[in-house]
Design a protein around this motif. Sequence first.
Motif, PDB file in Angstrom:
ATOM      1  N   TRP A   1      11.500  10.469  29.866  1.00  0.00           N
ATOM      2  CA  TRP A   1      11.397   9.016  29.893  1.00  0.00           C
ATOM      3  C   TRP A   1      11.568   8.496  28.467  1.00  0.00           C
ATOM      4  CZ3 TRP A   1      10.267   6.337  34.500  1.00  0.00           C
ATOM      5  CH2 TRP A   1       9.923   7.150  35.588  1.00  0.00           C
ATOM      6  N   VAL A   2      12.083   7.299  28.331  1.00  0.00           N
ATOM      7  CA  VAL A   2      12.201   6.692  27.011  1.00  0.00           C
ATOM      8  C   VAL A   2      11.534   5.324  27.025  1.00  0.00           C
ATOM      9  CG1 VAL A   2      14.330   7.902  26.428  1.00  0.00           C
ATOM     10  CG2 VAL A   2      14.461   5.642  27.512  1.00  0.00           C
ATOM     11  N   ALA A   3      11.056   4.911  25.848  1.00  0.00           N
ATOM     12  CA  ALA A   3      10.616   3.540  25.636  1.00  0.00           C
ATOM     13  C   ALA A   3      11.712   2.866  24.831  1.00  0.00           C
ATOM     14  CB  ALA A   3       9.292   3.501  24.879  1.00  0.00           C
ATOM     15  N   GLU A   4      12.150   1.721  25.302  1.00  0.00           N
ATOM     16  CA  GLU A   4      13.259   1.001  24.689  1.00  0.00           C
ATOM     17  C   GLU A   4      12.777  -0.392  24.283  1.00  0.00           C
ATOM     18  OE1 GLU A   4      17.725   1.036  26.102  1.00  0.00           O
ATOM     19  OE2 GLU A   4      16.651  -0.572  27.134  1.00  0.00           O
ATOM     20  N   THR A   5      12.929  -0.714  23.012  1.00  0.00           N
ATOM     21  CA  THR A   5      12.532  -2.014  22.496  1.00  0.00           C
ATOM     22  C   THR A   5      13.746  -2.733  21.944  1.00  0.00           C
ATOM     23  OG1 THR A   5      10.323  -1.216  21.918  1.00  0.00           O
ATOM     24  CG2 THR A   5      11.062  -3.230  20.848  1.00  0.00           C
ATOM     25  N   ASP A   6      13.962  -3.940  22.412  1.00  0.00           N
ATOM     26  CA  ASP A   6      15.111  -4.727  21.964  1.00  0.00           C
ATOM     27  C   ASP A   6      16.411  -3.940  22.093  1.00  0.00           C
ATOM     28  OD1 ASP A   6      13.378  -6.809  21.343  1.00  0.00           O
ATOM     29  OD2 ASP A   6      13.059  -6.070  19.306  1.00  0.00           O
ATOM     30  N   GLY A   7      16.517  -3.185  23.189  1.00  0.00           N
ATOM     31  CA  GLY A   7      17.741  -2.429  23.465  1.00  0.00           C
ATOM     32  C   GLY A   7      17.880  -1.131  22.702  1.00  0.00           C
ATOM     33  N   ARG A   8      16.829  -0.710  21.997  1.00  0.00           N
ATOM     34  CA  ARG A   8      16.894   0.488  21.167  1.00  0.00           C
ATOM     35  C   ARG A   8      15.812   1.477  21.588  1.00  0.00           C
ATOM     36  NH1 ARG A   8      14.552   1.634  15.976  1.00  0.00           N
ATOM     37  NH2 ARG A   8      15.742   3.214  14.838  1.00  0.00           N
ATOM     38  N   VAL A   9      16.172   2.750  21.771  1.00  0.00           N
ATOM     39  CA  VAL A   9      15.207   3.788  22.134  1.00  0.00           C
ATOM     40  C   VAL A   9      14.301   4.066  20.943  1.00  0.00           C
ATOM     41  CG1 VAL A   9      14.921   6.215  22.768  1.00  0.00           C
ATOM     42  CG2 VAL A   9      16.701   4.840  23.873  1.00  0.00           C
ATOM     43  N   VAL A  10      12.982   3.917  21.154  1.00  0.00           N
ATOM     44  CA  VAL A  10      12.026   4.113  20.066  1.00  0.00           C
ATOM     45  C   VAL A  10      11.026   5.232  20.347  1.00  0.00           C
ATOM     46  CG1 VAL A  10      12.219   1.734  19.266  1.00  0.00           C
ATOM     47  CG2 VAL A  10      10.460   2.332  20.967  1.00  0.00           C
ATOM     48  N   ALA A  11      11.045   5.783  21.566  1.00  0.00           N
ATOM     49  CA  ALA A  11      10.109   6.859  21.885  1.00  0.00           C
ATOM     50  C   ALA A  11      10.648   7.686  23.041  1.00  0.00           C
ATOM     51  CB  ALA A  11       8.734   6.300  22.230  1.00  0.00           C
TER      52      ALA A  11
ATOM     53  N   ALA B   1       9.369   7.058  17.227  1.00  0.00           N
ATOM     54  CA  ALA B   1      10.061   6.821  15.966  1.00  0.00           C
ATOM     55  C   ALA B   1       9.062   6.302  14.928  1.00  0.00           C
ATOM     56  CB  ALA B   1      11.194   5.819  16.160  1.00  0.00           C
ATOM     57  N   PRO B   2       9.197   6.718  13.668  1.00  0.00           N
ATOM     58  CA  PRO B   2       8.228   6.298  12.640  1.00  0.00           C
ATOM     59  C   PRO B   2       7.995   4.794  12.591  1.00  0.00           C
ATOM     60  CG  PRO B   2       9.635   8.025  11.771  1.00  0.00           C
ATOM     61  CD  PRO B   2      10.189   7.671  13.129  1.00  0.00           C
ATOM     62  N   GLU B   3       9.067   4.000  12.747  1.00  0.00           N
ATOM     63  CA  GLU B   3       8.918   2.547  12.655  1.00  0.00           C
ATOM     64  C   GLU B   3       8.192   1.952  13.855  1.00  0.00           C
ATOM     65  OE1 GLU B   3      12.984   3.360  14.478  1.00  0.00           O
ATOM     66  OE2 GLU B   3      11.730   4.216  12.884  1.00  0.00           O
ATOM     67  N   ALA B   4       8.063   2.725  14.945  1.00  0.00           N
ATOM     68  CA  ALA B   4       7.381   2.227  16.144  1.00  0.00           C
ATOM     69  C   ALA B   4       5.976   2.796  16.284  1.00  0.00           C
ATOM     70  CB  ALA B   4       8.201   2.547  17.391  1.00  0.00           C
ATOM     71  N   GLN B   5       5.583   3.706  15.401  1.00  0.00           N
ATOM     72  CA  GLN B   5       4.249   4.279  15.483  1.00  0.00           C
ATOM     73  C   GLN B   5       3.208   3.215  15.136  1.00  0.00           C
ATOM     74  OE1 GLN B   5       4.171   7.893  13.142  1.00  0.00           O
ATOM     75  NE2 GLN B   5       5.890   8.775  14.280  1.00  0.00           N
ATOM     76  N   GLY B   6       2.104   3.248  15.863  1.00  0.00           N
ATOM     77  CA  GLY B   6       1.049   2.271  15.653  1.00  0.00           C
ATOM     78  C   GLY B   6       1.221   0.993  16.454  1.00  0.00           C
ATOM     79  N   THR B   7       2.274   0.926  17.274  1.00  0.00           N
ATOM     80  CA  THR B   7       2.520  -0.276  18.075  1.00  0.00           C
ATOM     81  C   THR B   7       1.972  -0.162  19.500  1.00  0.00           C
ATOM     82  OG1 THR B   7       4.672   0.489  18.876  1.00  0.00           O
ATOM     83  CG2 THR B   7       4.632  -0.695  16.768  1.00  0.00           C
ATOM     84  N   GLY B   8       1.447   1.013  19.863  1.00  0.00           N
ATOM     85  CA  GLY B   8       0.941   1.208  21.219  1.00  0.00           C
ATOM     86  C   GLY B   8       1.941   1.818  22.166  1.00  0.00           C
ATOM     87  N   VAL B   9       3.153   2.092  21.713  1.00  0.00           N
ATOM     88  CA  VAL B   9       4.176   2.647  22.603  1.00  0.00           C
ATOM     89  C   VAL B   9       3.779   4.034  23.093  1.00  0.00           C
ATOM     90  CG1 VAL B   9       6.555   3.477  22.702  1.00  0.00           C
ATOM     91  CG2 VAL B   9       6.069   1.283  21.662  1.00  0.00           C
ATOM     92  N   GLY B  10       3.259   4.875  22.199  1.00  0.00           N
ATOM     93  CA  GLY B  10       2.851   6.213  22.605  1.00  0.00           C
ATOM     94  C   GLY B  10       1.756   6.182  23.647  1.00  0.00           C
ATOM     95  N   ARG B  11       0.763   5.324  23.433  1.00  0.00           N
ATOM     96  CA  ARG B  11      -0.329   5.182  24.404  1.00  0.00           C
ATOM     97  C   ARG B  11       0.211   4.757  25.771  1.00  0.00           C
ATOM     98  NH1 ARG B  11      -5.893   3.839  24.402  1.00  0.00           N
ATOM     99  NH2 ARG B  11      -5.903   4.036  22.121  1.00  0.00           N
ATOM    100  N   ARG B  12       1.145   3.839  25.780  1.00  0.00           N
ATOM    101  CA  ARG B  12       1.676   3.343  27.050  1.00  0.00           C
ATOM    102  C   ARG B  12       2.482   4.411  27.779  1.00  0.00           C
ATOM    103  NH1 ARG B  12       2.701  -1.311  23.308  1.00  0.00           N
ATOM    104  NH2 ARG B  12       0.815  -2.550  23.523  1.00  0.00           N
ATOM    105  N   LEU B  13       3.148   5.253  27.015  1.00  0.00           N
ATOM    106  CA  LEU B  13       3.871   6.347  27.656  1.00  0.00           C
ATOM    107  C   LEU B  13       2.904   7.349  28.285  1.00  0.00           C
ATOM    108  CD1 LEU B  13       6.755   6.898  25.102  1.00  0.00           C
ATOM    109  CD2 LEU B  13       7.043   6.373  27.531  1.00  0.00           C
ATOM    110  N   VAL B  14       1.791   7.613  27.609  1.00  0.00           N
ATOM    111  CA  VAL B  14       0.785   8.499  28.191  1.00  0.00           C
ATOM    112  C   VAL B  14       0.219   7.896  29.470  1.00  0.00           C
ATOM    113  CG1 VAL B  14      -1.503   9.520  27.866  1.00  0.00           C
ATOM    114  CG2 VAL B  14       0.188   9.611  26.012  1.00  0.00           C
ATOM    115  N   GLU B  15      -0.082   6.603  29.458  1.00  0.00           N
ATOM    116  CA  GLU B  15      -0.617   5.961  30.662  1.00  0.00           C
ATOM    117  C   GLU B  15       0.427   5.924  31.778  1.00  0.00           C
ATOM    118  OE1 GLU B  15      -3.629   5.677  30.909  1.00  0.00           O
ATOM    119  OE2 GLU B  15      -4.187   5.808  28.799  1.00  0.00           O
ATOM    120  N   HIS B  16       1.694   5.832  31.389  1.00  0.00           N
ATOM    121  CA  HIS B  16       2.765   5.914  32.393  1.00  0.00           C
ATOM    122  C   HIS B  16       2.753   7.288  33.051  1.00  0.00           C
ATOM    123  CE1 HIS B  16       6.600   5.222  34.340  1.00  0.00           C
ATOM    124  NE2 HIS B  16       7.097   6.307  33.768  1.00  0.00           N
ATOM    125  N   ALA B  17       2.595   8.338  32.250  1.00  0.00           N
ATOM    126  CA  ALA B  17       2.514   9.687  32.800  1.00  0.00           C
ATOM    127  C   ALA B  17       1.323   9.822  33.733  1.00  0.00           C
ATOM    128  CB  ALA B  17       2.422  10.703  31.667  1.00  0.00           C
TER     129      ALA B  17
END
Length: 202
Positions: free
Chosen positions: A100-110, A125-141
Amino acid sequence: MTDPPRAPGGGKRGPRRLPRAPGGRETRVPMAPPGDTVARMPENASRSTVIRRYAPEDEDAAVDVWSRAGGPAHPFIPGEGEGERARKMREVYLVHAENWVAETDGRVVALLGLLGAEIGGLFVAPEAQGTGVGRRLVEHAAALHGALTLEVYEKNTAARGFYARLGFVEESRRVDEEYDEVMLKLARPAPEHPARGRAANT
């Protein structure tokens, strides 16, 4: 944040096991139901951010995220993020795991790799760390599979802290024979009110 998932092949632990992909371990690879294709982020995320199934055209972007996130996370792994390990990432893991990927503004960030209910790899991605994307992917799983497990290198203290904050606890540890590094097996029970089935097409 974890160590990259494995993908199918004739692993050394017997048939139907997974050979070691970059930084990963061996396991079987069940796939998600075909209908689980897209999940919207919570309201506090960017409105243009979505979680969706990995597609072949995401290959370069996914490998870039893995390389830029995995290298700093695993400085003790020779050649992490490049060379032969990048080839295995493209040809084995991205082809066969449930990604699965997280895509922000049309760009894959996780990138999230699932092996059934095991998180085989999570890279932000380093620029997306700390934004909650990783947490949301875990909750998606968790929404897809309930209780979750994963393995993480003992030296990857940032990932260990991240998973501890999400409720994962250590179950066991072993030595990764390939790199002579200690790996921890972490687990988290299923949510009391599982959102399984709601993670897709919402």
